[in-house]
Enzyme design. Structure first.
Site, PDB file in Angstrom:
ATOM      1  N   ASP A   1      -0.996   1.191  -4.802  1.00  0.00           N
ATOM      2  CA  ASP A   1      -1.921   0.157  -5.262  1.00  0.00           C
ATOM      3  C   ASP A   1      -3.301   0.719  -5.596  1.00  0.00           C
ATOM      4  O   ASP A   1      -4.241  -0.026  -5.855  1.00  0.00           O
ATOM      5  CB  ASP A   1      -2.027  -0.984  -4.254  1.00  0.00           C
TER       6      ASP A   1
ATOM      7  N   SER B   1       0.825  -1.203   0.000  1.00  0.00           N
ATOM      8  CA  SER B   1       0.000   0.000   0.000  1.00  0.00           C
ATOM      9  C   SER B   1       0.865   1.262   0.000  1.00  0.00           C
ATOM     10  O   SER B   1       1.580   1.522  -0.945  1.00  0.00           O
ATOM     11  CB  SER B   1      -0.965  -0.019   1.181  1.00  0.00           C
TER      12      SER B   1
END
Length: 570
Positions: A302, A143
């Site tokens: 992401d 992330s």
């Protein structure tokens, strides 16, 4: 085995990746470095794995990834007949390597693999799981973490991150495996030729785009609105899908931040590629001062979260995730009501650490509000509950304070492609009314009151840090403060023991959400403090809410709350 013994085993067996072999050789005489890499197994939590890339049991590497995947494969073969798995990955260092390593293990275990041929966002993984009727999914990403990290998120057949039950079963299976002797693997190219691994087609990507576009409310206004946007994908997966969606709704005046346009796991211009923090947006803000857009968009690597900045005098103001989420909820509710497209008994979902202004917005428009634990999978789970009753269309919006939003049930994770479209559409709509997003925010606070929320993270690295975090949480749990910042604590919630206590009356009641290591302190006047350890980083996170009539008084109160509550984390 102790750390030194594990180190020797790895030196003998971890030969497939030359980077790992070189790292192991480099730390030969460094006891502290060896201990840090081998004192524990990288934790498989409720979302999967996340850690620093490198050699050892406490690092992200092909061996820890393959071991986790073997555990996942054993779980799938136990639970399903002829299971299949979708895989996606982001721009991080070794993301493509780890995704192929996972595919090789799954294929060796007789599990069909569908993998994207290039990096794709997290929501596209969730979508592929459901669209291809898979029984599981894997997203290789860390992330918004710094470049030295990578991770591995596991999904169930519903497109949500794996359930608590599933995670526990997978962990048990992983723990029973020897990392070098008990993992089946195969050759990626050979399995591709056999058809056991296949690439996900453009038809799936196009279906995803169509489902995102269907979430629009006023997209017909976008082309003529004159909206001007600067966009940065922060060297991640959002570059293609976000630009494609904006183009399709008519937002064509888009300037891309060139330094952050293409995939690059080193994130050279944003060491912390997190749209929550100003540092990640600095290069984009420089563009804004030259281009003078109406809006800066920034998606994380992401592309499941998005941050924004808007003109504020001669500069640009960053909006928090709470503010963007509340503005989107107000916009969706008001416009769907005006157009007659609001479903019967609409539902909105938020996490327990997300702004309480949502309750006021929901009350205004007759929307049922559901609170869930931190983690977007719990929002996705609520959509699943509605779907099971044939009521999925009741869901209109869900969000969390950490910049994650979703307006439809087509995926079960936060979606920055959808959110980017809706933010631009909202800005375009208000622009046609002569209203800036800054003014829209002020109008919202005038209507519902000021809920000023801040997030503070306290970092505790290494083994000693983990112990310190446990000690802090235990102290706060066993001897909770009676006041914070001069305000009395009137209610205390412990989500680990599932006990809610009214401090004034002494009455206790049960919290019906799943157990979680979260503590909440409700203060007189409507302010609040929530504390929890991060599930993915060595941090304790504290969420402070100052409820006051206006921004100035709320900021002053928040400062007092912060100064007092922070003493617990020294």
């Amino acid at each position: 085995m102790n750390e030194k013994e594990l180190y020797r085993v790895w030196c003998e067996n971890a030969t497939a990746d030359p980077d790992l072999a070189a790292e192991l050789a480099d730390i030969r005489d460094d006891e502290e470095a060896i201990n840090d890499r081998f004192y524990r197994d990288l934790e498989f939590g409720t979302g999967g794995l996340r850690g620093v890339i490198g050699a050892g049991t406490n690092r992200m590497n092909i061996y820890t990834v393959k071991r986790a995947t073997q555990g996942f494969a054993d779980y799938l073969n136990q639970e399903y007949k002829n299971p299949s798995v979708a895989i996606s990955y982001d721009s991080r260092i070794k993301s493509d390597v780890f995704s192929k390593a996972a595919a090789e293990v799954l294929a060796a275990n007789g599990i069909k693999v569908h993998i994207y041929s290039e990096l794709m966002p997290t929501p596209c993984l969730s979508f592929a799981v459901r669209r291809l009727k898979c029984q599981g999914g894997i997203m290789v990403t860390a992330s918004h973490n710094p470049a030295k990290y990578n991770g591995y998120k596991v999904y169930g057949e519903d497109g949500c991150q794996i359930t608590l039950r599933g995670a526990e079963i997978i962990l048990d299976k992983i723990n029973s495996l020897d990392i070098f002797n008990d993992v089946k693997s195969s050759d990626f190219d050979e399995e591709l030729a056999k058809g056991n691994i296949s690439y996900i087609g453009q038809d799936v990507i196009e279906d995803f785009y169509q489902r995102v576009l269907a979430e629009g409310i006023n997209t017909d206004l976008c082309a003529s609105s004159g909206l001007k946007v600067v966009y940065t994908p922060l060297n991640g997966t959002g570059n293609k899908p976000v630009r494609e969606i904006l183009k399709r709704i008519g937002i064509t005046n888009v300037t891309i931040v060139k330094e952050q346009e293409n995939p690059d796991g080193n994130f050279p211009t944003c060491p912390y590629p997190n749209p929550e923090i100003r540092e990640a947006l600095e290069v984009g803000l420089k563009y804004c001062r030259e281009v003078k857009p109406d809006l800066l968009l920034a998606t994380d690597p992401d592309c499941d979260r998005v941050g924004i900045a808007v003109p504020d005098g001669d500069d640009y103001a960053l909006f928090s995730g709470n503010e963007v989420g509340a503005l989107l909820l107000e916009y969706i509710c008001s416009q769907r009501k005006a157009k007659g497209t609001m479903p019967e008994n609409p539902v909105a979902v938020k996490t327990i650490v997300t702004t309480d202004i949502v309750a006021s917005i929901c009350k205004e428009y007759g929307v049922e509000m559901i609170d869930v634990l931190t983690g977007f999978k719990f929002i996705g789970e609520q959509i699943g509950f509605l779907e099971a009753k044939g009521e999925e269309k009741r869901y209109i919006f869900g969000f969390e304070e950490s910049y994650g939003y979703l307006s439809g049930g087509y995926v079960r994770d936060k979606d920055a492609v959808d959110a980017s479209m809706l933010i631009c559409e909202m800005a375009a709509y208000y622009r046609t009314k002569g209203i800036t997003l800054l003014q829209a925010r002020e109008n919202m606070y005038k209507k519902y009151g000021m809920f000023y929320q801040t997030l503070y993270s306290f970092t505790f690295e290494g083994e000693s840090g983990m112990k310190k975090m446990d000690e802090i949480m235990t102290t706060l749990r066993n001897t909770p403060p009676t006041e914070i910042g001069g305000l009395k604590v009137v209610k205390f919630e412990d989500y680990k023991t599932s006990v809610r206590k009214d401090i004034i009356t002494g009455q206790e009641s049960e919290i019906t959400l799943p157990k979680s290591n979260v503590l909440a302190f409700y203060l007189e006047g409507g302010s609040k403090a929530i504390v929890r350890p991060s599930g993915t980083e060595p941090k304790i996170k504290t969420y402070l809410t100052a409820k006051q009539p206006n921004l100035a008084s709320a900021q002053a109160l928040e400062k007092k709350l912060c100064e007092d509550f922070s003493k617990n984390f020294k």
